[in-house]
Write a protein that holds these residues in place. Structure first.
Motif, PDB file in Angstrom:
ATOM      1  N   CYS A  43       0.823  -1.209   0.000  1.00 22.26           N
ATOM      2  CA  CYS A  43       0.000   0.000   0.000  1.00 22.26           C
ATOM      3  C   CYS A  43       0.859   1.262   0.000  1.00 22.26           C
ATOM      4  O   CYS A  43       0.319   2.373   0.015  1.00 22.26           O
ATOM      5  N   ILE A  44       2.178   1.101  -0.006  1.00 29.75           N
ATOM      6  CA  ILE A  44       3.070   2.241   0.220  1.00 29.75           C
ATOM      7  C   ILE A  44       2.937   3.321  -0.850  1.00 29.75           C
ATOM      8  O   ILE A  44       3.165   4.506  -0.591  1.00 29.75           O
ATOM      9  N   ASN A  45       2.547   2.927  -2.055  1.00 31.59           N
ATOM     10  CA  ASN A  45       2.434   3.909  -3.139  1.00 31.59           C
ATOM     11  C   ASN A  45       0.985   4.295  -3.443  1.00 31.59           C
ATOM     12  O   ASN A  45       0.694   4.817  -4.525  1.00 31.59           O
ATOM     13  N   LEU A  46       0.088   4.055  -2.486  1.00 29.96           N
ATOM     14  CA  LEU A  46      -1.318   4.387  -2.716  1.00 29.96           C
ATOM     15  C   LEU A  46      -1.526   5.883  -2.938  1.00 29.96           C
ATOM     16  O   LEU A  46      -2.343   6.294  -3.761  1.00 29.96           O
ATOM     17  N   LEU A  47      -0.790   6.709  -2.199  1.00 34.49           N
ATOM     18  CA  LEU A  47      -0.943   8.158  -2.302  1.00 34.49           C
ATOM     19  C   LEU A  47       0.263   8.788  -2.971  1.00 34.49           C
ATOM     20  O   LEU A  47       1.402   8.341  -2.763  1.00 34.49           O
ATOM     21  N   HIS A  56      -7.731  16.625  -4.616  1.00 33.50           N
ATOM     22  CA  HIS A  56      -6.819  15.761  -3.858  1.00 33.50           C
ATOM     23  C   HIS A  56      -7.551  15.104  -2.687  1.00 33.50           C
ATOM     24  O   HIS A  56      -7.346  13.915  -2.405  1.00 33.50           O
ATOM     25  N   ARG A  57      -8.368  15.873  -2.014  1.00 29.36           N
ATOM     26  CA  ARG A  57      -9.119  15.336  -0.876  1.00 29.36           C
ATOM     27  C   ARG A  57     -10.011  14.178  -1.321  1.00 29.36           C
ATOM     28  O   ARG A  57     -10.079  13.133  -0.670  1.00 29.36           O
ATOM     29  N   GLN A  58     -10.702  14.351  -2.448  1.00 32.61           N
ATOM     30  CA  GLN A  58     -11.586  13.310  -2.950  1.00 32.61           C
ATOM     31  C   GLN A  58     -10.798  12.081  -3.357  1.00 32.61           C
ATOM     32  O   GLN A  58     -11.196  10.937  -3.085  1.00 32.61           O
ATOM     33  N   ASN A  59      -9.659  12.288  -4.017  1.00 29.63           N
ATOM     34  CA  ASN A  59      -8.814  11.160  -4.429  1.00 29.63           C
ATOM     35  C   ASN A  59      -8.321  10.373  -3.219  1.00 29.63           C
ATOM     36  O   ASN A  59      -8.248   9.139  -3.251  1.00 29.63           O
ATOM     37  N   ILE A  60      -7.969  11.098  -2.159  1.00 33.38           N
ATOM     38  CA  ILE A  60      -7.484  10.449  -0.935  1.00 33.38           C
ATOM     39  C   ILE A  60      -8.566   9.549  -0.342  1.00 33.38           C
ATOM     40  O   ILE A  60      -8.307   8.403   0.029  1.00 33.38           O
ATOM     41  N   LEU A  61      -9.785  10.063  -0.254  1.00 36.55           N
ATOM     42  CA  LEU A  61     -10.892   9.276   0.294  1.00 36.55           C
ATOM     43  C   LEU A  61     -11.144   8.023  -0.534  1.00 36.55           C
ATOM     44  O   LEU A  61     -11.364   6.935   0.012  1.00 36.55           O
ATOM     45  N   GLU A  62     -11.097   8.173  -1.857  1.00 36.27           N
ATOM     46  CA  GLU A  62     -11.356   7.031  -2.729  1.00 36.27           C
ATOM     47  C   GLU A  62     -10.244   5.993  -2.628  1.00 36.27           C
ATOM     48  O   GLU A  62     -10.512   4.783  -2.559  1.00 36.27           O
ATOM     49  N   LYS A  63      -8.988   6.431  -2.622  1.00 30.88           N
ATOM     50  CA  LYS A  63      -7.877   5.488  -2.575  1.00 30.88           C
ATOM     51  C   LYS A  63      -7.814   4.719  -1.264  1.00 30.88           C
ATOM     52  O   LYS A  63      -7.438   3.541  -1.230  1.00 30.88           O
ATOM     53  N   LEU A  64      -8.177   5.395  -0.174  1.00 27.55           N
ATOM     54  CA  LEU A  64      -8.129   4.755   1.138  1.00 27.55           C
ATOM     55  C   LEU A  64      -9.460   4.116   1.511  1.00 27.55           C
ATOM     56  O   LEU A  64      -9.563   3.478   2.564  1.00 27.55           O
ATOM     57  N   ASN A  65     -10.462   4.282   0.646  1.00 33.27           N
ATOM     58  CA  ASN A  65     -11.770   3.694   0.862  1.00 33.27           C
ATOM     59  C   ASN A  65     -12.376   4.098   2.201  1.00 33.27           C
ATOM     60  O   ASN A  65     -12.800   3.264   3.011  1.00 33.27           O
ATOM     61  N   VAL A  66     -12.379   5.405   2.441  1.00 31.08           N
ATOM     62  CA  VAL A  66     -12.946   5.949   3.669  1.00 31.08           C
ATOM     63  C   VAL A  66     -13.968   7.015   3.299  1.00 31.08           C
ATOM     64  O   VAL A  66     -14.079   7.410   2.138  1.00 31.08           O
ATOM     65  N   THR A  67     -14.707   7.475   4.307  1.00 37.73           N
ATOM     66  CA  THR A  67     -15.791   8.417   4.024  1.00 37.73           C
ATOM     67  C   THR A  67     -15.529   9.836   4.484  1.00 37.73           C
ATOM     68  O   THR A  67     -16.272  10.734   4.133  1.00 37.73           O
ATOM     69  N   ASN A  68     -14.480  10.058   5.285  1.00 35.37           N
ATOM     70  CA  ASN A  68     -14.191  11.415   5.736  1.00 35.37           C
ATOM     71  C   ASN A  68     -12.708  11.572   6.042  1.00 35.37           C
ATOM     72  O   ASN A  68     -11.945  10.594   6.057  1.00 35.37           O
ATOM     73  N   SER A  69     -12.293  12.810   6.291  1.00 32.46           N
ATOM     74  CA  SER A  69     -10.883  13.126   6.476  1.00 32.46           C
ATOM     75  C   SER A  69     -10.296  12.519   7.749  1.00 32.46           C
ATOM     76  O   SER A  69      -9.125  12.129   7.777  1.00 32.46           O
ATOM     77  N   ILE A  70     -11.099  12.436   8.800  1.00 36.66           N
ATOM     78  CA  ILE A  70     -10.604  11.851  10.054  1.00 36.66           C
ATOM     79  C   ILE A  70     -10.228  10.388   9.839  1.00 36.66           C
ATOM     80  O   ILE A  70      -9.167   9.920  10.270  1.00 36.66           O
ATOM     81  N   GLU A  71     -11.113   9.662   9.144  1.00 36.77           N
ATOM     82  CA  GLU A  71     -10.829   8.256   8.837  1.00 36.77           C
ATOM     83  C   GLU A  71      -9.623   8.137   7.915  1.00 36.77           C
ATOM     84  O   GLU A  71      -8.817   7.206   8.034  1.00 36.77           O
ATOM     85  N   ALA A  72      -9.486   9.088   6.981  1.00 35.06           N
ATOM     86  CA  ALA A  72      -8.363   9.057   6.043  1.00 35.06           C
ATOM     87  C   ALA A  72      -7.036   9.188   6.777  1.00 35.06           C
ATOM     88  O   ALA A  72      -6.085   8.456   6.498  1.00 35.06           O
ATOM     89  N   VAL A  73      -6.961  10.124   7.721  1.00 34.74           N
ATOM     90  CA  VAL A  73      -5.725  10.321   8.483  1.00 34.74           C
ATOM     91  C   VAL A  73      -5.399   9.069   9.291  1.00 34.74           C
ATOM     92  O   VAL A  73      -4.261   8.590   9.301  1.00 34.74           O
ATOM     93  N   ARG A  74      -6.402   8.526   9.971  1.00 35.24           N
ATOM     94  CA  ARG A  74      -6.182   7.327  10.782  1.00 35.24           C
ATOM     95  C   ARG A  74      -5.702   6.155   9.929  1.00 35.24           C
ATOM     96  O   ARG A  74      -4.766   5.440  10.290  1.00 35.24           O
ATOM     97  N   THR A  75      -6.340   5.951   8.788  1.00 39.30           N
ATOM     98  CA  THR A  75      -5.980   4.837   7.913  1.00 39.30           C
ATOM     99  C   THR A  75      -4.580   5.027   7.342  1.00 39.30           C
ATOM    100  O   THR A  75      -3.771   4.090   7.306  1.00 39.30           O
TER     101      THR A  75
END
Length: 255
Positions: free
Chosen positions: A191-195, A229-248
């Motif tokens: 997963c290292i190159n996901l973002l 970028h925010r939307q791409n991050i959510l989609e790549k990490l399969n999360v629904t909000n920024s808090i979940e994105a940071v944690r993941t």
């Protein structure tokens, strides 16, 4: 809501056959799983990524979940939420990280070899006494599409007969069931190159509480670019909000 409950964005890019081609293969897979749970005594979930449906088969382990149906049941989702609700939230989070790592691992494996791999982990799950008990969770892909896309996924739940010992967490593994090779999952290297580097910069600032307008000024980019970028991050990490994105992202060692 668990942070990785939606892998649909990943699955949507898989090459899937026409409905007619899928029908016969799906019926064959259903018959196979009906026989399998009778032998393995497990609860099995067969997920059709093309139609966003799952088929739940109940072996003797079904009593753990208070499931007693002699026939398989169908749900309009590739996620077995009724079971997820029983899993300890921390273990469910780690289990989904393992599945995300597994998906990315399989993308670098040839289609004909993918079906030889499976995940294995232990997860704390509420039993009929409403007490957390470790059970065994396994997953694998049963069929590719004819074009090599991941199609039919299987999750298995059963009693954990191994002693837990001093191992921490879910003890996630990816196993080559053909050769016996084991990949212990603790670094999520696939997963290292996901973002991208820019997406990481944006997410780090989000984690510090910086709003989008200020992120745009700091990085010298437009507000629309930040939002993209925010939307791409959510989609790549399969999360629904920024808090979940940071944690993941932190759990995957991306930041």
């Amino acid at each position: 809501m668990d942070p990785l409950s939606n892998l649909e964005d990943k699955f949507s890019f898989e090459s899937i056959d026409s409905s007619e081609k899928r029908k016969e293969a799906l019926n064959e897979a259903i018959q196979m799983m009906e026989s399998y749970v009778k032998l393995d005594n497990s609860v099995a979930v067969l997920s059709d990524l093309a139609s966003n449906k799952s088929y739940i088969f109940t072996g003797n382990f079904g009593v753990f979940f208070n499931m007693h149906s002699p026939e398989y049941t169908t749900i309009d989702s590739i996620w077995e939420d009724e079971i997820y609700q029983r899993i300890h939230p921390d273990d469910l989070f780690q289990r989904h990280l393992l599945e995300l790592e597994f998906f990315n691992f399989l993308k670098i494996v040839s289609p004909e070899e993918r079906l030889n791999y499976a995940t294995k982990c232990r997860i704390r799950t509420l039993n009929t006494k409403k007490e957390y008990q470790y059970i065994l969770h396994r997953s694998f892909y049963l069929k590719n599409s004819s074009e090599g896309g991941l199609w039919l996924a299987v999750c298995l739940y059963n009693y954990l007969f191994e002693k837990s010992g001093a191992v921490l967490g879910i003890d996630g593994k990816i196993i080559n069931t053909k050769t016996g090779e084991i990949f212990q999952i603790d670094t999520y290297e696939n997963c290292i190159n996901l973002l991208t580097s820019r997406e990481k910069e944006v997410l780090i600032l989000i984690g510090k509480g910086v709003i989008s307008k200020e992120i745009a000024a700091k990085l010298n980019i437009s507000l629309n670019t930040v939002n993209r970028h925010r939307q791409n991050i959510l989609e790549k990490l399969n999360v629904t909000n920024s808090i979940e994105a940071v944690r993941t992202a932190e759990a995957l060692n991306l930041l």
